[in-house]
Enzyme design. Structure first.
Site, PDB file in Angstrom:
ATOM      1  N   ILE A  33      37.944  40.781  25.532  1.00  0.00           N
ATOM      2  CA  ILE A  33      37.405  39.465  25.112  1.00  0.00           C
ATOM      3  C   ILE A  33      35.896  39.506  25.289  1.00  0.00           C
ATOM      4  O   ILE A  33      35.149  38.967  24.491  1.00  0.00           O
ATOM      5  CB  ILE A  33      37.909  38.294  26.004  1.00  0.00           C
ATOM      6  CG1 ILE A  33      39.362  38.432  26.384  1.00  0.00           C
ATOM      7  CG2 ILE A  33      37.592  36.959  25.385  1.00  0.00           C
ATOM      8  CD1 ILE A  33      39.843  37.309  27.302  1.00  0.00           C
ATOM      9  N   GLY A  70      44.256  45.838  29.582  1.00  0.00           N
ATOM     10  CA  GLY A  70      43.785  44.464  29.401  1.00  0.00           C
ATOM     11  C   GLY A  70      44.672  43.427  30.066  1.00  0.00           C
ATOM     12  O   GLY A  70      45.781  43.701  30.506  1.00  0.00           O
ATOM     13  N   GLY A  71      44.162  42.205  30.092  1.00  0.00           N
ATOM     14  CA  GLY A  71      44.892  41.100  30.715  1.00  0.00           C
ATOM     15  C   GLY A  71      44.173  40.639  31.964  1.00  0.00           C
ATOM     16  O   GLY A  71      43.030  41.041  32.231  1.00  0.00           O
ATOM     17  N   SER A  73      43.697  40.655  35.908  1.00  0.00           N
ATOM     18  CA  SER A  73      43.984  41.786  36.793  1.00  0.00           C
ATOM     19  C   SER A  73      44.172  41.424  38.268  1.00  0.00           C
ATOM     20  O   SER A  73      44.263  42.314  39.118  1.00  0.00           O
ATOM     21  CB  SER A  73      42.877  42.832  36.664  1.00  0.00           C
ATOM     22  OG  SER A  73      41.671  42.285  37.132  1.00  0.00           O
ATOM     23  N   HIS A 111      51.632  45.756  42.568  1.00  0.00           N
ATOM     24  CA  HIS A 111      52.091  44.399  42.888  1.00  0.00           C
ATOM     25  C   HIS A 111      53.406  44.037  42.197  1.00  0.00           C
ATOM     26  O   HIS A 111      53.977  42.982  42.486  1.00  0.00           O
ATOM     27  CB  HIS A 111      50.971  43.393  42.606  1.00  0.00           C
ATOM     28  CG  HIS A 111      49.791  43.646  43.499  1.00  0.00           C
ATOM     29  ND1 HIS A 111      49.833  43.411  44.852  1.00  0.00           N
ATOM     30  CD2 HIS A 111      48.584  44.213  43.245  1.00  0.00           C
ATOM     31  CE1 HIS A 111      48.682  43.783  45.401  1.00  0.00           C
ATOM     32  NE2 HIS A 111      47.909  44.284  44.447  1.00  0.00           N
ATOM     33  N   TYR A 134      51.130  37.573  39.095  1.00  0.00           N
ATOM     34  CA  TYR A 134      50.507  38.772  38.518  1.00  0.00           C
ATOM     35  C   TYR A 134      51.483  39.955  38.571  1.00  0.00           C
ATOM     36  O   TYR A 134      51.712  40.639  37.570  1.00  0.00           O
ATOM     37  CB  TYR A 134      49.217  39.071  39.294  1.00  0.00           C
ATOM     38  CG  TYR A 134      48.625  40.421  39.041  1.00  0.00           C
ATOM     39  CD1 TYR A 134      48.042  40.730  37.820  1.00  0.00           C
ATOM     40  CD2 TYR A 134      48.652  41.414  40.032  1.00  0.00           C
ATOM     41  CE1 TYR A 134      47.493  41.985  37.585  1.00  0.00           C
ATOM     42  CE2 TYR A 134      48.107  42.660  39.813  1.00  0.00           C
ATOM     43  CZ  TYR A 134      47.533  42.946  38.582  1.00  0.00           C
ATOM     44  OH  TYR A 134      46.996  44.186  38.363  1.00  0.00           O
ATOM     45  N   ARG A 172      45.246  50.284  53.880  1.00  0.00           N
ATOM     46  CA  ARG A 172      46.287  50.133  52.847  1.00  0.00           C
ATOM     47  C   ARG A 172      45.993  51.029  51.653  1.00  0.00           C
ATOM     48  O   ARG A 172      46.876  51.688  51.110  1.00  0.00           O
ATOM     49  CB  ARG A 172      46.345  48.665  52.423  1.00  0.00           C
ATOM     50  CG  ARG A 172      47.285  48.393  51.278  1.00  0.00           C
ATOM     51  CD  ARG A 172      47.417  46.884  51.012  1.00  0.00           C
ATOM     52  NE  ARG A 172      47.973  46.700  49.697  1.00  0.00           N
ATOM     53  CZ  ARG A 172      47.256  46.571  48.589  1.00  0.00           C
ATOM     54  NH1 ARG A 172      45.934  46.546  48.637  1.00  0.00           N
ATOM     55  NH2 ARG A 172      47.850  46.449  47.428  1.00  0.00           N
TER      56      ARG A 172
HETATM   57  C1  15L Z   1      45.727  45.462  41.471  1.00  0.00           C
HETATM   58  O1  15L Z   1      46.690  45.509  40.712  1.00  0.00           O
HETATM   59  C2  15L Z   1      44.484  44.754  41.101  1.00  0.00           C
HETATM   60  O2  15L Z   1      44.246  44.809  39.706  1.00  0.00           O
HETATM   61  C3  15L Z   1      43.292  45.262  41.855  1.00  0.00           C
HETATM   62  O3  15L Z   1      42.252  44.327  41.696  1.00  0.00           O
HETATM   63  C4  15L Z   1      43.592  45.472  43.348  1.00  0.00           C
HETATM   64  O4  15L Z   1      43.865  44.230  43.936  1.00  0.00           O
HETATM   65  C5  15L Z   1      44.776  46.405  43.481  1.00  0.00           C
HETATM   66  O5  15L Z   1      45.878  45.927  42.744  1.00  0.00           O
HETATM   67  C6  15L Z   1      45.196  46.596  44.943  1.00  0.00           C
HETATM   68  O6  15L Z   1      46.348  46.310  45.275  1.00  0.00           O
HETATM   69  O7  15L Z   1      44.394  47.079  45.718  1.00  0.00           O
END
Ligand code: 15L
Length: 268
Positions: A33, A70-71, A73, A111, A134, A172
């Site tokens: 975008i 995209g999208g 995040s 995630h 997400y 982590r």
């Molecule tokens: C993700 O999926 C995110 O896009 C990124 O910004 C981070 O938060 C990453 O995971 C993460 O878990 O470190």
């Protein structure tokens, strides 16, 4: 594979992998975008809002394969996630099918499985455990890939990306980190492997502390060149600056799991 479409091209991850994609492919179509200001030789910019099916059709024209970064995040409200990551992802898969694009690499995320405890080692056969809207949208994208592979013959690879960067940012990330070069290697497997049907792999480098069994990626020839343990001092020094998160520190998804948490820890 000559022309590759990269969605989310104005984002941080795209910025890290674009130079490597330019080396690997004749032409890279960049879409976002937001305008991509520094379009290089071998690249072309096509603006698109993924919520708009006609825009998705335009960006898929003349494309052999897609890397869909995209999208939205990070975690967001339902309207945002629904437009960008649910409808937007569907629109892109459908436009790709109609344009005859044979390959899709879908940027899924850790995630999608964030509610697994850090004491668990998981492969990609287990059920998804999204840690928010997400993560839920990423599980949806993986399922969409499965549908388009089985029903329409598209070859699809979903990469459950950990965290992309030059170095792991904290403790982590020592488990889930992926260097941009290793991510590009996985994307190329998704775009080029002759026997791929529909696979889900973890987007992680060679990490001693990994929570993930990534045998599917290794079976496809993935050979990561980077190791998070080489950056352990940096990551642990950064970790020492963070506050303890009584929920997030238990689960693979970290702070995404503690955000709004009202569940029962004894059942998780
Ligand atoms: C993700 O999926 C995110 O896009 C990124 O910004 C981070 O938060 C990453 O995971 C993460 O878990 O470190």
């Amino acid at each position: 594979m000559k022309t590759v479409l990269l969605t989310g091209a104005a984002g941080g991850v795209a910025g890290m992998i674009r130079p490597l994609l330019r080396e690997a492919f004749d032409r890279v179509v960049l879409s976002d975008i937001r305008e991509v200001a520094d379009v290089a030789d071998g690249e072309e910019f096509r603006p698109a809002q993924l919520f708009d099916p006609a825009a998705c059709a335009r960006i898929c024209e003349g494309v052999d394969g897609i890397i869909h970064l995209g999208g939205f995040s990070v975690e967001g409200d339902w309207a945002t996630i629904n437009a960008a990551n649910i409808a937007g992802c569907y629109n892109l898969f459908e436009a790709a099918r109609q344009a005859g694009v044979g390959r899709m690499v879908f940027a899924s995320s850790n995630h999608a499985v964030g509610f697994y405890r850090r004491t668990r080692r998981i492969d990609t056969e287990r059920r998804t455990r999204p840690d928010g809207l997400y993560g839920l949208s990423k599980a949806f994208g993986e399922a969409l890939g499965s549908l388009y592979a089985d029903k329409h013959g598209m070859r699809v690879m979903s990469i459950r990306i950990g965290n992309v960067g030059d170095m792991p940012l904290d403790e982590r990330r020592l488990a889930i980190w992926i260097h941009p070069e290793d991510l590009v290697q996985l994307c190329r497997i998704g775009l080029e492997h002759p026997d791929l049907h529909c696979e889900i792999v973890y987007g992680a480098s060679d990490n001693d502390r990994a929570w993930w069994d990534n045998h599917v990626a290794y079976g496809l020839g993935y050979a990561p060149k980077h190791r998070s343990e080489d950056h352990v001092q940096h990551a642990l020094a950064e970790q020492a600056k963070l506050e303890h998160d009584p929920v997030g520190d238990l689960f693979q998804g970290g702070s995404f799991t503690s955000n709004g948490f009202a569940g029962d820890l004894d059942r998780l």
